[in-house]
Motif scaffolding. Structure first.
Motif, PDB file in Angstrom:
ATOM      1  N   LEU A 134       0.884  -0.927  -0.314  1.00  0.00           N
ATOM      2  CA  LEU A 134      -0.272   0.023   0.147  1.00  0.00           C
ATOM      3  C   LEU A 134       0.916   1.640  -0.059  1.00  0.00           C
ATOM      4  O   LEU A 134       0.644   2.501  -0.473  1.00  0.00           O
ATOM      5  N   LEU A 135       2.006   1.099   0.620  1.00  0.00           N
ATOM      6  CA  LEU A 135       3.074   2.330   0.662  1.00  0.00           C
ATOM      7  C   LEU A 135       3.623   2.761  -0.591  1.00  0.00           C
ATOM      8  O   LEU A 135       4.907   3.072  -1.059  1.00  0.00           O
ATOM      9  N   ALA A 136       3.681   1.203  -1.298  1.00  0.00           N
ATOM     10  CA  ALA A 136       4.601   1.256  -2.605  1.00  0.00           C
ATOM     11  C   ALA A 136       5.940   1.280  -1.850  1.00  0.00           C
ATOM     12  O   ALA A 136       6.950   1.504  -2.629  1.00  0.00           O
ATOM     13  N   TRP A 137       6.460   0.361  -0.337  1.00  0.00           N
ATOM     14  CA  TRP A 137       7.888   0.438  -0.108  1.00  0.00           C
ATOM     15  C   TRP A 137       8.155  -0.834  -0.476  1.00  0.00           C
ATOM     16  O   TRP A 137       7.917  -1.548  -0.619  1.00  0.00           O
ATOM     17  N   PRO A 138       9.894  -0.939  -0.295  1.00  0.00           N
ATOM     18  CA  PRO A 138       9.781  -2.325   0.433  1.00  0.00           C
ATOM     19  C   PRO A 138      10.045  -2.958   1.200  1.00  0.00           C
ATOM     20  O   PRO A 138       9.432  -2.467   1.616  1.00  0.00           O
ATOM     21  N   GLN A 139       9.777  -4.331   1.628  1.00  0.00           N
ATOM     22  CA  GLN A 139       9.616  -5.312   2.374  1.00  0.00           C
ATOM     23  C   GLN A 139      10.895  -6.114   2.756  1.00  0.00           C
ATOM     24  O   GLN A 139      11.156  -6.733   1.629  1.00  0.00           O
ATOM     25  N   ALA A 140      10.709  -6.361   3.806  1.00  0.00           N
ATOM     26  CA  ALA A 140      12.097  -7.424   4.556  1.00  0.00           C
ATOM     27  C   ALA A 140      11.124  -8.460   5.296  1.00  0.00           C
ATOM     28  O   ALA A 140      11.527  -7.842   6.568  1.00  0.00           O
ATOM     29  N   THR A 141      10.668  -9.097   5.171  1.00  0.00           N
ATOM     30  CA  THR A 141       9.921 -10.447   5.794  1.00  0.00           C
ATOM     31  C   THR A 141      10.773 -11.607   6.823  1.00  0.00           C
ATOM     32  O   THR A 141      11.749 -11.531   6.033  1.00  0.00           O
ATOM     33  N   PHE A 142      10.535 -11.419   7.644  1.00  0.00           N
ATOM     34  CA  PHE A 142      11.497 -12.729   8.382  1.00  0.00           C
ATOM     35  C   PHE A 142      12.329 -12.905   8.137  1.00  0.00           C
ATOM     36  O   PHE A 142      13.496 -13.416   8.356  1.00  0.00           O
ATOM     37  N   ASP A 150      23.776   4.651   6.386  1.00  0.00           N
ATOM     38  CA  ASP A 150      23.748   5.252   4.720  1.00  0.00           C
ATOM     39  C   ASP A 150      22.138   5.338   4.180  1.00  0.00           C
ATOM     40  O   ASP A 150      22.174   5.239   3.185  1.00  0.00           O
ATOM     41  N   GLY A 151      20.576   4.921   5.060  1.00  0.00           N
ATOM     42  CA  GLY A 151      19.535   5.372   4.001  1.00  0.00           C
ATOM     43  C   GLY A 151      19.276   3.907   3.819  1.00  0.00           C
ATOM     44  O   GLY A 151      18.334   4.446   3.318  1.00  0.00           O
ATOM     45  N   LYS A 152      19.969   2.682   4.161  1.00  0.00           N
ATOM     46  CA  LYS A 152      19.513   2.249   3.658  1.00  0.00           C
ATOM     47  C   LYS A 152      19.604   0.937   4.772  1.00  0.00           C
ATOM     48  O   LYS A 152      20.120   0.891   5.310  1.00  0.00           O
ATOM     49  N   LEU A 153      19.115  -0.123   3.981  1.00  0.00           N
ATOM     50  CA  LEU A 153      18.669  -1.106   5.572  1.00  0.00           C
ATOM     51  C   LEU A 153      19.278  -2.963   4.948  1.00  0.00           C
ATOM     52  O   LEU A 153      18.464  -3.057   3.647  1.00  0.00           O
ATOM     53  N   GLN A 154      19.863  -3.335   5.695  1.00  0.00           N
ATOM     54  CA  GLN A 154      20.384  -4.767   5.368  1.00  0.00           C
ATOM     55  C   GLN A 154      19.828  -5.321   5.714  1.00  0.00           C
ATOM     56  O   GLN A 154      19.604  -5.465   7.342  1.00  0.00           O
ATOM     57  N   ALA A 155      19.262  -6.699   5.579  1.00  0.00           N
ATOM     58  CA  ALA A 155      18.020  -7.636   6.565  1.00  0.00           C
ATOM     59  C   ALA A 155      18.728  -9.210   6.248  1.00  0.00           C
ATOM     60  O   ALA A 155      18.271  -9.165   4.734  1.00  0.00           O
ATOM     61  N   THR A 156      18.650  -9.511   7.218  1.00  0.00           N
ATOM     62  CA  THR A 156      18.923 -11.531   6.870  1.00  0.00           C
ATOM     63  C   THR A 156      17.645 -11.803   6.988  1.00  0.00           C
ATOM     64  O   THR A 156      16.470 -11.226   7.558  1.00  0.00           O
ATOM     65  N   ARG A 157      16.952 -12.562   6.402  1.00  0.00           N
ATOM     66  CA  ARG A 157      15.823 -13.025   6.213  1.00  0.00           C
ATOM     67  C   ARG A 157      15.663 -14.639   5.631  1.00  0.00           C
ATOM     68  O   ARG A 157      16.890 -15.228   5.504  1.00  0.00           O
ATOM     69  N   GLU A 158      14.931 -15.227   7.462  1.00  0.00           N
ATOM     70  CA  GLU A 158      15.127 -17.091   6.938  1.00  0.00           C
ATOM     71  C   GLU A 158      13.908 -17.426   5.597  1.00  0.00           C
ATOM     72  O   GLU A 158      12.962 -17.313   5.702  1.00  0.00           O
ATOM     73  N   ILE A 159      14.458 -17.634   4.974  1.00  0.00           N
ATOM     74  CA  ILE A 159      13.474 -18.998   3.951  1.00  0.00           C
ATOM     75  C   ILE A 159      13.835 -19.798   4.425  1.00  0.00           C
ATOM     76  O   ILE A 159      14.595 -20.700   4.432  1.00  0.00           O
ATOM     77  N   ASP A 160      13.093 -20.811   3.214  1.00  0.00           N
ATOM     78  CA  ASP A 160      13.081 -22.278   3.007  1.00  0.00           C
ATOM     79  C   ASP A 160      14.000 -22.416   2.392  1.00  0.00           C
ATOM     80  O   ASP A 160      14.888 -21.789   1.394  1.00  0.00           O
ATOM     81  N   GLY A 161      15.565 -23.724   3.995  1.00  0.00           N
ATOM     82  CA  GLY A 161      16.463 -24.665   3.125  1.00  0.00           C
ATOM     83  C   GLY A 161      17.242 -23.253   3.072  1.00  0.00           C
ATOM     84  O   GLY A 161      18.693 -23.543   3.083  1.00  0.00           O
ATOM     85  N   GLY A 162      17.193 -22.055   3.937  1.00  0.00           N
ATOM     86  CA  GLY A 162      17.856 -21.254   4.069  1.00  0.00           C
ATOM     87  C   GLY A 162      18.145 -20.207   4.725  1.00  0.00           C
ATOM     88  O   GLY A 162      17.125 -19.602   4.690  1.00  0.00           O
ATOM     89  N   ARG A 179      14.379 -14.740  15.579  1.00  0.00           N
ATOM     90  CA  ARG A 179      15.611 -15.145  15.987  1.00  0.00           C
ATOM     91  C   ARG A 179      16.230 -13.829  15.763  1.00  0.00           C
ATOM     92  O   ARG A 179      17.423 -13.622  15.816  1.00  0.00           O
ATOM     93  N   LEU A 180      15.127 -12.524  16.013  1.00  0.00           N
ATOM     94  CA  LEU A 180      15.922 -11.186  15.395  1.00  0.00           C
ATOM     95  C   LEU A 180      16.598 -10.625  16.623  1.00  0.00           C
ATOM     96  O   LEU A 180      17.381 -10.291  16.602  1.00  0.00           O
TER      97      LEU A 180
END
Ligand code: FAD
Lengths: 258, 311
Positions: A134-142, A150-162, A179-180
């Motif tokens: 709805l906000l047209a923003w990026p998403q970093a789920t899980f 620096d105006g950026k976000l790095q996120a490690t995401r838990e995904i199937d298999g790794g 586990r955040l």
């Protein structure tokens, strides 16, 4: 940067759920309620960002009945600076909550919204993704780790298999996985202090959001009961009981399905 | 009626989850199309053409679909949606990332993790960690549904009169997100979600060393996948993606062996549909025995090697 963090009031995760006799839903009368555990993690992460000097203000938001104020007070006791309740007695579904949060975000202009990845009542796992759309923003789920610089976000995401690491521009939406972090407990002095922190109440109508449910729950039933357990005395007896299962039977060179 | 399925794939090949979703789509009824969106993913699209019941495979192949980010994938699907009554995806980490985003773009509800199709607009889904099953009806023109893979059989593959993938116009690159790293667990074992036998270990194993030394020989013998409780993962015995439960993998193998797992509802949510459940625990009152078919009370350090030797 301002961080918005969302909290939902749900049945306490230790409580055994009872289903209403008429099959209309889960019986929440006289049941211990608490903050959704994933939202505790979201609040903790937001507070840590402020403690690290990255966030300047943490605003907690909840949508629902008046008693959600308690959940917001918990968020304040955990370190949020102020709180907003969007009060309604309507049974809110994820799309409606996402629209309410969108309206709040447009007013508050946060750089980051952190939500729990799912609520342990409806187990939907939708609201963060919907809000991001709805906000047209990026998403970093899980997310299991977050770094903001620096105006950026790095996120490690838990995904199937790794796991994978995403880099997204701010503003962004993050949903918290288990586990955040490990959330802190609210201390008594902080619980007292939280009572004096600002808590603003608004409504869907004031925000101009239609929260009419889109899905109708026709019935809620208990899952099929499993057969009573057979307690065995030793490994030999156990093996005799599972010997017919094909993967075991092949090993033991016995005829299948016997 | 026409149904679009978001394929689960890794560009080079199709993931088995897609097959289970095709079966769920078959229960809804209508023409089944599969979308393969990725980068250099034509092999996955060709594999999708082999699935019985699929009449069309849409191929969106572009570098901005590498990594299959939710933003670009949902934008692409948004442009395709009007031709469909239903859009389905597996309730995988990818499906759960993309479908709610798409739902909001379309202003429709999304129905998560269905375990049964009651009618084309009515679905059954677990809530409260599987302690209740809700039947929900959607009034939206397009139904967006994620499918619990373990609740549906896999569709047949390898038919001869195969269709050819249809290349479609790609959507925009929104440039919102970039994947900068990926670490996949290397394992020669079957995938947890698809394995016929799962050996799961809990905190009772007490160390990573014990976890591997005790469970691997047993898993080797049975050709099993290895899973774990959250406590075992938090203690660092094994990688995150082995977690079984409300917030991990949902499994329903022929045989599930729970070793040193207490049986918290959040764990049981991920394994209660297994055909046969065996529990080994030293505590006769452990809740795991309430869902188990066969229970053995005792010290796992003695019993697990015995079991491995006896098979
Ligand atoms: C929001 C939320 C989500 C969650 N999601 C999940 C999830 O998806 N999956 C999940 O698994 N958990 C989840 N949990 C955690 C869950 O509540 C439990 O804490 C967890 O499952 C416990 O793991 P365990 O059974 O390994 O550990 P414990 O509960 O500590 O049990 C260990 C068991 O090992 C037995 N044992 C110990 N030593 C021996 C021995 N020598 N021989 C035999 N038996 C022995 C003990 O008797 C005990 O029963 C979640 C919790 C929350 C709050």
């Amino acid at each position: 940067m301002k961080v918005l963090v969302t909290v939902k009031r749900v049945i306490d995760y230790n409580v055994r759920v009872r289903i209403k006799a008429d099959g209309s839903g889960v019986d929440l009368g006289n049941v211990k309620m608490a903050m959704n555990p994933f939202d505790e993690i979201a609040v903790e992460e937001a507070v840590r960002l402020r403690e690290a000097g990255i966030a300047t203000e943490v605003v907690a938001v909840s949508c629902g009945v008046l008693a959600c104020q308690d959940t917001l007070r918990t968020a304040l006791a955990l370190g949020a600076d102020r709180a907003i309740l969007i009060q309604t007695d309507v049974d809110l579904q994820p799309l409606a909550v996402a629209k309410l949060l969108q309206a709040v975000a447009l007013k508050e202009v946060p750089q980051l919204v952190i939500l729990g990845k799912q609520a342990i009542d409806d187990d939907a796992n939708q609201t963060g993704q919907m809000l991001a759309a709805l906000l047209a923003w990026p998403q970093a789920t899980f997310a299991s780790t977050l770094r903001v610089a620096d105006g950026k976000l790095q996120a490690t995401r838990e995904i199937d298999g790794g796991q994978e690491t995403l880099e997204v521009a701010l503003p962004a939406v993050v949903t918290a996985d288990l586990r955040l972090n490990e959330p802190r407990y609210a201390t008594l002095p902080n619980i007292m202090k939280a009572k004096k922190k600002p808590l603003e109440v608004s409504t869907p109508a004031e925000l101009g959001v239609d929260v009419t449910p889109r899905l109708t729950t026709l019935k809620v039933v208990e899952p099929l009961k499993r057969q009573a357990v057979v307690m065995v005395a030793d490994v030999a007896e156990l093996v005799a009981h599972i010997a017919h299962i094909p993967q075991v039977a092949t090993l033991r060179n016995e005829p299948r399905g016997n | 009626m026409a149904i679009l399925i978001l394929a689960e794939h890794d560009d080079g090949g199709l993931k088995s989850e897609t097959l289970n979703v095709v079966t769920a789509a078959g229960k809804i009824g209508g023409e089944i199309h599969v979308l393969v969106a990725g980068s250099a993913c034509s092999a996955a699209a060709r594999a999708a053409c082999q699935i019985a019941g699929v009449v069309k495979v849409l191929l969106a192949d572009a570098t901005h679909y590498a990594g299959q980010g939710a933003e670009n994938t949902a934008a692409l699907m948004h442009s395709l949606a009007s031709a469909y009554t239903h859009i389905l995806a597996p309730a995988s980490s990818h499906g759960k990332d993309v479908l709610p985003r798409l739902a909001a773009l379309l202003d429709v509800a999304q129905i998560s993790d269905i375990v049964a199709v009651a009618s084309p607009d009515t679905f059954v889904r677990p809530i409260y960690a599987g302690n209740a099953l809700a039947t929900v009806q959607s009034a939206d023109a397009i139904k967006l549904v994620t499918v619990r893979v373990s609740a549906f059989e896999a569709a047949e593959q390898g038919r001869s009169a195969a269709v050819e993938p249809t290349s479609i116009a790609c959507g925009p690159d929104l440039g919102l997100s970039r994947r900068i790293g990926r670490e996949m667990s290397q394992s020669t074992r079957p995938e947890l979600g698809a394995a016929k036998v799962v050996i799961a270990g809990g905190r009772g194993l007490a160390s990573a060393e014990n976890f591997h030394n005790l469970l691997e020989p047993l898993a080797d013998k049975l050709g099993a996948a290895i899973g774990a409780s959250r406590a075992a993962i938090d203690a660092g015995f094994v990688a995150n993606d082995c977690q079984i439960g409300q917030t991990g993998k949902i499994v329903a193998p022929q045989l599930f062996i729970a070793i040193g797992i207490s049986g918290a509802i959040q764990h049981v949510a991920g394994m209660r549909e297994s055909k046969v459940i065996v529990a080994i625990n030293k505590d006769p009152d452990a809740p795991i025995f309430q869902v188990a078919d066969f229970g053995l009370v005792g010290d796992l350090f003695k019993l697990v090697p015995e079991l491995t030797a006896a098979l």
